[in-house]
Design an enzyme around this catalytic site. Structure first.
Site, mmCIF file in Angstrom:
data_model
loop_
_atom_site.group_PDB
_atom_site.id
_atom_site.type_symbol
_atom_site.label_atom_id
_atom_site.label_comp_id
_atom_site.label_asym_id
_atom_site.label_seq_id
_atom_site.Cartn_x
_atom_site.Cartn_y
_atom_site.Cartn_z
ATOM 1 N N LYS A 151 -4.228 17.408 -12.213
ATOM 2 C CA LYS A 151 -2.763 17.533 -12.234
ATOM 3 C C LYS A 151 -2.285 17.405 -13.673
ATOM 4 O O LYS A 151 -2.378 16.341 -14.268
ATOM 5 C CB LYS A 151 -2.083 16.450 -11.392
ATOM 6 C CG LYS A 151 -0.577 16.707 -11.271
ATOM 7 C CD LYS A 151 0.205 15.488 -10.825
ATOM 8 C CE LYS A 151 0.810 14.711 -11.966
ATOM 9 N NZ LYS A 151 1.783 15.432 -12.811
ATOM 10 N N GLY A 176 -2.053 8.450 -19.752
ATOM 11 C CA GLY A 176 -0.605 8.392 -19.628
ATOM 12 C C GLY A 176 -0.103 6.996 -19.925
ATOM 13 O O GLY A 176 -0.717 6.240 -20.681
ATOM 14 N N SER A 177 0.991 6.657 -19.292
ATOM 15 C CA SER A 177 1.653 5.394 -19.609
ATOM 16 C C SER A 177 0.984 4.213 -18.903
ATOM 17 O O SER A 177 0.293 4.375 -17.896
ATOM 18 C CB SER A 177 3.119 5.475 -19.195
ATOM 19 O OG SER A 177 3.197 5.618 -17.792
ATOM 20 N N GLY A 215 -0.572 3.729 -15.151
ATOM 21 C CA GLY A 215 -1.943 3.210 -15.115
ATOM 22 C C GLY A 215 -2.073 2.044 -14.141
ATOM 23 O O GLY A 215 -3.028 1.958 -13.358
ATOM 24 N N GLU A 244 -6.703 5.897 -19.922
ATOM 25 C CA GLU A 244 -6.371 5.971 -21.347
ATOM 26 C C GLU A 244 -4.866 5.772 -21.434
ATOM 27 O O GLU A 244 -4.110 6.667 -21.078
ATOM 28 C CB GLU A 244 -6.741 7.351 -21.921
ATOM 29 C CG GLU A 244 -8.202 7.692 -21.854
ATOM 30 C CD GLU A 244 -9.041 6.891 -22.827
ATOM 31 O OE1 GLU A 244 -8.474 6.214 -23.706
ATOM 32 O OE2 GLU A 244 -10.269 6.935 -22.684
ATOM 33 N N CYS A 302 -0.470 8.772 -28.445
ATOM 34 C CA CYS A 302 -0.849 7.430 -28.011
ATOM 35 C C CYS A 302 -1.416 6.602 -29.150
ATOM 36 O O CYS A 302 -1.264 5.393 -29.173
ATOM 37 C CB CYS A 302 -1.856 7.528 -26.884
ATOM 38 S SG CYS A 302 -3.261 8.549 -27.300
ATOM 39 N N GLU A 347 5.920 0.412 -26.988
ATOM 40 C CA GLU A 347 5.577 1.759 -27.427
ATOM 41 C C GLU A 347 6.833 2.617 -27.361
ATOM 42 O O GLU A 347 7.386 2.829 -26.280
ATOM 43 C CB GLU A 347 4.490 2.323 -26.510
ATOM 44 C CG GLU A 347 3.962 3.631 -26.995
ATOM 45 C CD GLU A 347 2.915 4.196 -26.048
ATOM 46 O OE1 GLU A 347 3.129 4.169 -24.829
ATOM 47 O OE2 GLU A 347 1.885 4.684 -26.548
HETATM 48 P P1 NAP Z 1 3.199 9.156 -17.638
HETATM 49 O O1 NAP Z 1 4.589 9.166 -17.172
HETATM 50 O O2 NAP Z 1 2.347 7.998 -17.341
HETATM 51 O O3 NAP Z 1 2.553 10.474 -17.050
HETATM 52 C C1 NAP Z 1 1.200 10.821 -17.175
HETATM 53 C C2 NAP Z 1 0.840 11.679 -15.990
HETATM 54 O O4 NAP Z 1 0.853 10.880 -14.805
HETATM 55 C C3 NAP Z 1 1.799 12.820 -15.739
HETATM 56 O O5 NAP Z 1 1.076 13.932 -15.268
HETATM 57 C C4 NAP Z 1 2.693 12.216 -14.693
HETATM 58 O O6 NAP Z 1 3.465 13.107 -13.983
HETATM 59 C C5 NAP Z 1 1.693 11.482 -13.844
HETATM 60 N N1 NAP Z 1 2.278 10.482 -12.951
HETATM 61 C C6 NAP Z 1 3.455 9.821 -13.069
HETATM 62 N N2 NAP Z 1 3.626 8.974 -12.010
HETATM 63 C C7 NAP Z 1 2.533 9.103 -11.231
HETATM 64 C C8 NAP Z 1 2.112 8.498 -10.003
HETATM 65 N N3 NAP Z 1 2.843 7.580 -9.369
HETATM 66 N N4 NAP Z 1 0.932 8.866 -9.487
HETATM 67 C C9 NAP Z 1 0.151 9.772 -10.125
HETATM 68 N N5 NAP Z 1 0.505 10.396 -11.260
HETATM 69 C C10 NAP Z 1 1.678 10.055 -11.823
HETATM 70 O O7 NAP Z 1 3.070 9.383 -19.199
HETATM 71 P P2 NAP Z 1 3.783 10.465 -20.069
HETATM 72 O O8 NAP Z 1 5.197 10.030 -20.212
HETATM 73 O O9 NAP Z 1 3.535 11.829 -19.560
HETATM 74 O O10 NAP Z 1 2.958 10.312 -21.446
HETATM 75 C C11 NAP Z 1 3.228 9.327 -22.366
HETATM 76 C C12 NAP Z 1 2.311 8.136 -22.208
HETATM 77 O O11 NAP Z 1 0.959 8.537 -22.203
HETATM 78 C C13 NAP Z 1 2.430 7.174 -23.345
HETATM 79 O O12 NAP Z 1 2.465 5.861 -22.873
HETATM 80 C C14 NAP Z 1 1.162 7.418 -24.158
HETATM 81 O O13 NAP Z 1 0.758 6.369 -24.940
HETATM 82 C C15 NAP Z 1 0.196 7.769 -23.113
HETATM 83 N N6 NAP Z 1 -0.894 8.583 -23.684
HETATM 84 C C16 NAP Z 1 -2.121 8.006 -23.831
HETATM 85 C C17 NAP Z 1 -3.168 8.711 -24.373
HETATM 86 C C18 NAP Z 1 -4.522 8.072 -24.529
HETATM 87 O O14 NAP Z 1 -5.510 8.762 -24.677
HETATM 88 N N7 NAP Z 1 -4.644 6.776 -24.494
HETATM 89 C C19 NAP Z 1 -2.981 10.040 -24.745
HETATM 90 C C20 NAP Z 1 -1.721 10.601 -24.579
HETATM 91 C C21 NAP Z 1 -0.681 9.857 -24.026
HETATM 92 P P3 NAP Z 1 5.012 13.163 -14.433
HETATM 93 O O15 NAP Z 1 5.002 14.057 -15.632
HETATM 94 O O16 NAP Z 1 5.745 13.704 -13.282
HETATM 95 O O17 NAP Z 1 5.476 11.768 -14.772
#
Ligand code: NAP
Ligand code: MG
Length: 503
Positions: free
Chosen positions: A192, A245-246, A250, A267, A303, A403
Site C-alpha cells: 500500500k 511512516g510515523s 507504527g 522504520e 525521516c 519531529e
Molecule cells: P504515516 O501517516 O504514518 O503514513 C505512512 C503510511 O501508513 C501511509 O501509507 C499511510 O496512509 C499509512 N497508514 C496511516 N494510518 C494507517 C493505519 N491505521 N493502518 C495502516 N496504514 C496506515 O506517515 P506519513 O505522514 O505518510 O510520513 C511521514 C512519517 O514517516 C514521518 O514520521 C517520517 O519520519 C516517517 N518516515 C520514516 C522513514 C524511515 O525510513 N524511518 C522514511 C520516511 C518517512 P495515509 O497516507 O492514508 O496516512
C-alpha cells in the site's frame, strides 16, 4: 502567472491508476476514488481507484495462494534472481520518467528527485542488490552438543505473505526497500503506497508486471490508511508487516500485529542531532550541508534529516551566520524547474502543522534567525514554507523534541563533548546522528556513545547494501544489507537421526 504542473502530467501520463491484484489491473469494488492534489499548486492532477476492505482481502488471498502453491518460493533461484534483475533493469531504463513522476507525486524538485539517495537509480540498485541474495540465502550445519548420532542443520525460509506500507516522501526508494528484499526472500507481497504519492507506485508496479512476475506474487492496493491500511494490517492471512511512516501509525501496527503474532519491521521518524566542533575543515561547506539537509529537496520532510544542530560555543555565532546565509540561498519554486532547490510541504494539513511548530518555537522563546514565513506571489497557492533557522534553542523545547517534518533547523549550543553527547541522546528518537570534526578519536568516541541506528562522521549516506533503521522509538529492525534480507526469513532447525536409537 500561477504555478501549474498540469503540462508535466500530460507529458508523463499517470499510469494505471487502478488496483493490481492477482496479476491484473482492476477498479475498486466500491468505486471509491482519491483525488491527487499537487502540493506545489494545489491543483487537481488526477483521480485513482482506492481499495476497499474487500479489495484488500482479494489481494491478500491472491498473495496467499501465490505463496502457498509455491509458484514463487519453488521457482529455481536462478530464475527468481533473473526476474528481479530484470525489474532493476526496467527501472534503470525508465529512470528519468520515474524521477519526474516522483515530482508529480510529492513535489520533490527534479534537481533532487534525481539525486542518488532518493532516485530511481537507488531503486534499481536496491532490486539489483537483493537479486544477488536469492542464490545466497542458506542455513548452517550445527555441531552436536551432547552426542554424535544426530545431524542438525538450519533452513532459511520466507516468512510468508508480506503487507508493505510506505509513506509519500520517497516513493521510489521506499517501494524498492520493501518489495525487493521480500521478493528476494521468496515472500509474496501486498503493498500500500501513500495516497499522497501513488503515481510512482502504479508505474513501478507496471514494470514489475512487465518483468514477468507470476500473478499474485506482487499486489498493489492504493488507498487511505484508515481504510485500506487498516484492512491490510488486520488481515489474518498476513504473516509480516513492514512499515515506513510515523511513530503513531507504527504503534497502531504493533498493536494490530499482536493478535496473530505477526512479524513486524518499522522504520519510523527521527529528531537527529548533528554535532559540530570548532575544528571542522570547512565551516562554509559544513553549514551548507547542515541547512541543505533540512531545507533542500522535500524541505525537511525526510525521516533522517538532522534537525537539531548542536554547535560548540566557540564556533556558535559564526555557524549561525553561515546557516542563515545558506537558508537564504535556497530557491523555492516550480519543482519541475531544474533551478528549484526546495519543494512544498505535502498537503495543507502538513503546512498547518509546520507553521504551528514555528509559532510554538517563538512562543517558547527560541530566537528566529531567518524564515518562519511563507513565500508569496506565484508560490502562495502551494504549500511552501521558507527555510527556517531557530537559534538559542533549549533541548527541552517542543521544536527540539518533536519531529516537525518541515524546513526547520533548531540550533543548540554546547560547551564540551560530554554535554554534546548528553544532548544528542536526550531524545526518544534514535534514527540518525552525525558529528563534524577533524579529530578522528573524538569522532569515534561520539559514534559509540550516541544511541542511533545510523551515524555520520563528516558525511552521511544511505546505501542498498548497508543496514538502515532506528534505535529507541525510531523503529524496529533494519532494511538493507544482510539484516534487511533476514527480516523476511524464518529459521527452521532440522534434526536428522543417524541411528535407530536417535530419537
Ligand atoms: P504515516 O501517516 O504514518 O503514513 C505512512 C503510511 O501508513 C501511509 O501509507 C499511510 O496512509 C499509512 N497508514 C496511516 N494510518 C494507517 C493505519 N491505521 N493502518 C495502516 N496504514 C496506515 O506517515 P506519513 O505522514 O505518510 O510520513 C511521514 C512519517 O514517516 C514521518 O514520521 C517520517 O519520519 C516517517 N518516515 C520514516 C522513514 C524511515 O525510513 N524511518 C522514511 C520516511 C518517512 P495515509 O497516507 O492514508 O496516512
Ligand atoms: Mg498519514
Amino acid at each position: 502567472m500561477a504555478l501549474s504542473v498540469l503540462a508535466h502530467r500530460d507529458e508523463l501520463g499517470v499510469g494505471q491508476g487502478r488496483l493490481f491484484i492477482d496479476g491484473s489491473w482492476r477498479e475498486g469494488s466500491e468505486g471509491a476514488v482519491w483525488t491527487h492534489i499537487h502540493p506545489a499548486s494545489n491543483e487537481e492532477v488526477t483521480t485513482f481507484a482506492t481499495a476497499s476492505g474487500a479489495d484488500v482481502d482479494a489481494a491478500v488471498q491472491a498473495a496467499r495462494r501465490a505463496f502457498d502453491d509455491g509458484r514463487w518460493t519453488s521457482l529455481k533461484a536462478k530464475d527468481r534472481k533473473r526476474l528481479l534483475q530484470r525489474v532493476a533493469q526496467l527501472i534503470a531504463d525508465h529512470a528519468d520518467e520515474l524521477d519526474r513522476l516522483q515530482t508529480l507525486d510529492n513535489g520533490m524538485p527534479v534537481s533532487f528527485s534525481s539525486i542518488y539517495q532518493v532516485s530511481s537509480h537507488i531503486a534499481a540498485d536496491v532490486f539489483d542488490y537483493h537479486a544477488g541474495w536469492v542464490d545466497r540465502i542458506a542455513g548452517e550445519t550445527i555441531p552436536q552438543y551432547t552426542g554424535s548420532d544426530m545431524f542438525t542443520m538450519t533452513l532459511r525460509e520466507p516468512v510468508g505473505v508480506v503487507a508493505a506500507i510506505i509513506p509519500w516522501n520517497a516513493p521510489l526508494l521506499l517501494f524498492a526497500q520493501k518489495a525487493a528484499p521480500a521478493l528476494a526472500a521468496g515472500c509474496t507481497v501486498v503493498l500500500k503506497p501513500s495516497e499522497y504519492a501513488s503515481l510512482t507506485a502504479f508505474r513501478l508496479t507496471e514494470l514489475l508486471e512487465q518483468a514477468g512476475l507470476p500473478p499474485g506474487v506482487f499486489n498493489l492496493v492504493a488507498g487511505e490508511g484508515s481504510v485500506t491500511g487498516e484492512a491490510l494490517i488486520t488481515h489474518p492471512l498476513i504473516d509480516k508487516i513492514t512499515f515506513t511512516g510515523s511513530r503513531a501509525v507504527g504503534r497502531r501496527i504493533l498493536a494490530a500485529a499482536a493478535d496473530g503474532i505477526k512479524r513486524v519491521s518499522l522504520e519510523l521518524g527521527g529528531k537527529s542531532p548533528n554535532i559540530v566542533f570548532p575544528d571542522i575543515a570547512d565551516p562554509d561547506l559544513t553549514a551548507a550541508a547542515m541547512m541543505g539537509m533540512v531545507s533542500m529537496g522535500l524541505s525537511g520532510q525526510g525521516c533522517v534529516c538532522h534537525t537539531r544542530a548542536l554547535i560548540h560555543q566557540d564556533i556558535y555565532d559564526e555557524m549561525i551566520d553561515k546557516l542563515a546565509t545558506m537558508a537564504g540561498m535556497c530557491v523555492l519554486g516550480d519543482p519541475f524547474d531544474p533551478a528549484t532547490t526546495s519543494g512544498p510541504l505535502i498537503n495543507t494539513r502538513q503546512l498547518e502543522r509546520v507553521t504551528g511548530y514555528i509559532e510554538q518555537g517563538r512562543e517558547e522563546g527560541a530566537r528566529l534567525v531567518v524564515g518562519g514565513d511563507r513565500p508569496d506571489g506565484e508560490l502562495a497557492q502551494g504549500n511552501f514554507v521558507n527555510p527556517t533557522l531557530f537559534a538559542d534553542v533549549d533541548n527541552r523545547m517542543t521544536i527540539a523534541r518533536e519531529e516537525i517534518f518541515g524546513p526547520v533547523l533548531a540550533a543548540i549550543p554546547f560547551k564540551d563533548e560530554e554535554e554534546a553527547i548528553r544532548l544528542a541522546n536526550d531524545t526518544d528518537y534514535g534514527l540518525g546522528a552525525s558529528v563534524q570534526t577533524s579529530d578522528v578519536k573524538r569522532a569515534l568516541r561520539i559514534a559509540k556513545a550516541v544511541r542511533s541506528g545510523t551515524f555520520g562522521i563528516n558525511g552521511f549516506t544511505v546505501m542498498p547494501n548497508a543496514p538502515f533503521g532506528g534505535y529507541k522509538t525510531s523503529g524496529l529492525g533494519r532494511e538493507g544489507g544482510r539484516e534487511g534480507i533476514d527480516a523476511f526469513l524464518e529459521t527452521k532447525t532440522v534434526n536428522i537421526g543417524l541411528s535407530d536409537a536417535a530419537f
